[in-house]
Motif scaffolding. Sequence first.
Motif, PDB file in Angstrom:
ATOM      1  N   GLU A   1       0.840  -1.191   0.000  1.00 55.69           N
ATOM      2  CA  GLU A   1       0.000   0.000   0.000  1.00 55.69           C
ATOM      3  C   GLU A   1       0.876   1.242   0.000  1.00 55.69           C
ATOM      4  N   THR A   2       0.454   2.232  -0.773  1.00 58.69           N
ATOM      5  CA  THR A   2       1.243   3.465  -0.898  1.00 58.69           C
ATOM      6  C   THR A   2       0.558   4.671  -0.275  1.00 58.69           C
ATOM      7  N   GLY A   3      -0.698   4.522   0.152  1.00 60.57           N
ATOM      8  CA  GLY A   3      -1.384   5.655   0.736  1.00 60.57           C
ATOM      9  C   GLY A   3      -2.864   5.397   0.875  1.00 60.57           C
ATOM     10  N   GLN A   4      -3.585   6.417   1.316  1.00 58.99           N
ATOM     11  CA  GLN A   4      -5.023   6.310   1.535  1.00 58.99           C
ATOM     12  C   GLN A   4      -5.711   7.516   0.938  1.00 58.99           C
ATOM     13  N   ILE A   5      -6.853   7.281   0.289  1.00 65.08           N
ATOM     14  CA  ILE A   5      -7.657   8.347  -0.305  1.00 65.08           C
ATOM     15  C   ILE A   5      -8.983   8.418   0.435  1.00 65.08           C
ATOM     16  N   GLY A   6      -9.318   9.590   0.953  1.00 62.39           N
ATOM     17  CA  GLY A   6     -10.603   9.771   1.607  1.00 62.39           C
ATOM     18  C   GLY A   6     -10.675   9.128   2.978  1.00 62.39           C
ATOM     19  N   ALA A   7     -11.783   9.388   3.657  1.00 61.51           N
ATOM     20  CA  ALA A   7     -12.021   8.830   4.983  1.00 61.51           C
ATOM     21  C   ALA A   7     -12.691   7.465   4.858  1.00 61.51           C
ATOM     22  N   PRO A   8     -12.613   6.638   5.900  1.00 61.83           N
ATOM     23  CA  PRO A   8     -13.309   5.346   5.862  1.00 61.83           C
ATOM     24  C   PRO A   8     -14.806   5.533   5.646  1.00 61.83           C
ATOM     25  N   GLY A   9     -15.423   4.605   4.914  1.00 59.34           N
ATOM     26  CA  GLY A   9     -16.852   4.686   4.631  1.00 59.34           C
ATOM     27  C   GLY A   9     -17.345   3.386   4.031  1.00 59.34           C
ATOM     28  N   ASP A  10     -18.620   3.334   3.716  1.00 61.72           N
ATOM     29  CA  ASP A  10     -19.228   2.141   3.116  1.00 61.72           C
ATOM     30  C   ASP A  10     -19.125   2.260   1.602  1.00 61.72           C
ATOM     31  N   TYR A  11     -17.940   1.952   1.075  1.00 58.96           N
ATOM     32  CA  TYR A  11     -17.663   2.074  -0.349  1.00 58.96           C
ATOM     33  C   TYR A  11     -17.972   0.774  -1.083  1.00 58.96           C
ATOM     34  N   ALA A  12     -18.301   0.898  -2.368  1.00 59.30           N
ATOM     35  CA  ALA A  12     -18.548  -0.282  -3.192  1.00 59.30           C
ATOM     36  C   ALA A  12     -18.239   0.048  -4.647  1.00 59.30           C
ATOM     37  N   GLU A  13     -17.864  -0.980  -5.407  1.00 59.50           N
ATOM     38  CA  GLU A  13     -17.768  -0.924  -6.875  1.00 59.50           C
ATOM     39  C   GLU A  13     -16.866   0.194  -7.371  1.00 59.50           C
ATOM     40  N   LEU A  14     -15.646   0.237  -6.878  1.00 58.15           N
ATOM     41  CA  LEU A  14     -14.698   1.257  -7.336  1.00 58.15           C
ATOM     42  C   LEU A  14     -14.177   0.906  -8.725  1.00 58.15           C
ATOM     43  N   GLN A  15     -14.164   1.913  -9.622  1.00 60.35           N
ATOM     44  CA  GLN A  15     -13.679   1.726 -10.985  1.00 60.35           C
ATOM     45  C   GLN A  15     -12.724   2.855 -11.346  1.00 60.35           C
ATOM     46  N   LEU A  16     -11.487   2.516 -11.645  1.00 61.21           N
ATOM     47  CA  LEU A  16     -10.502   3.525 -12.033  1.00 61.21           C
ATOM     48  C   LEU A  16     -10.794   4.071 -13.427  1.00 61.21           C
ATOM     49  N   SER A  17     -10.556   5.351 -13.622  1.00 60.66           N
ATOM     50  CA  SER A  17     -10.675   5.952 -14.948  1.00 60.66           C
ATOM     51  C   SER A  17      -9.528   5.461 -15.825  1.00 60.66           C
ATOM     52  N   PRO A  18      -9.655   5.554 -17.151  1.00 61.33           N
ATOM     53  CA  PRO A  18      -8.596   5.065 -18.039  1.00 61.33           C
ATOM     54  C   PRO A  18      -7.231   5.701 -17.790  1.00 61.33           C
ATOM     55  N   ASP A  19      -7.195   6.964 -17.371  1.00 63.61           N
ATOM     56  CA  ASP A  19      -5.907   7.608 -17.114  1.00 63.61           C
ATOM     57  C   ASP A  19      -5.415   7.408 -15.684  1.00 63.61           C
ATOM     58  N   GLY A  20      -6.193   6.717 -14.855  1.00 63.95           N
ATOM     59  CA  GLY A  20      -5.785   6.438 -13.488  1.00 63.95           C
ATOM     60  C   GLY A  20      -5.844   7.628 -12.556  1.00 63.95           C
TER      61      GLY A  20
END
Length: 236
Positions: A1-20
């Motif tokens: 792991e290189t870092g954290q984005i955002g605060a903890p939450g009930d996240y689902a179905e993350l999809q990266l954009s083509p440019d990342g």
Amino acid sequence: ETGQIGAPGDYAELQLSPDGQKAALTINDPRTLSGDLWIQDLVRDTRTRFVSGATDDSEAVWSPDGRRLAYFSCCEDESTLHIKDSGDTGKGKLPVKDQQFIAAKDWSRDGRFIIYEKDQSELWVLPLLGDGKPYAFIQTQSSYPSARFSPDGRWVAFVSEETGRPEVYVTRFDKPGEKWRISTDGGNLPRWRRDGRELFYLMTDGKVMAVEIKPGTEFNAGAPALLFKADPLSKD
């Protein structure tokens, strides 16, 4: 792991954009039992709401140029598949007239096709050129099928439970009758490496596996190898 984005939450179905640089993700609200679809800027660590009250565990897929998203939204319209520009404040276009559960799974790199799940057991293809008439692609025999185009558009990785448990398979996009089983001890959520030379998937115990895909006119895959251990899949 290189870092954290955002605060903890009930996240689902993350999809990266083509440019990342961005990610589309659902944040579920336990008060309303629904999820809002957000776009997360991974560079600036900022977040913008894209769709309000989409659905529980809604997922979105990016167009190859990163300007549009196809997503499932329930249940205001006859169509539950929407395509909308990332900066659009409306509902976007509704390209499929169907009242069944429809969830986008992937957008081909050439921009010509969207593959989507219908009624939680079938995979269909929506052509974005020509007459735009959807057609059945494959019956997955899976409660929650996953599907991903290979980068060159020749192959589709998908999940079927025909053996009694989820397994990852690959089939030709232009000839879906023939398929090759990739996973050997259960697998789900297949993802291609950007150059198409590897296929990754997740086992139910949280093992992330990698399979070498050898170049050529015929499909040729190696044996699964462990990459690392992640969190186990939920049994819910």
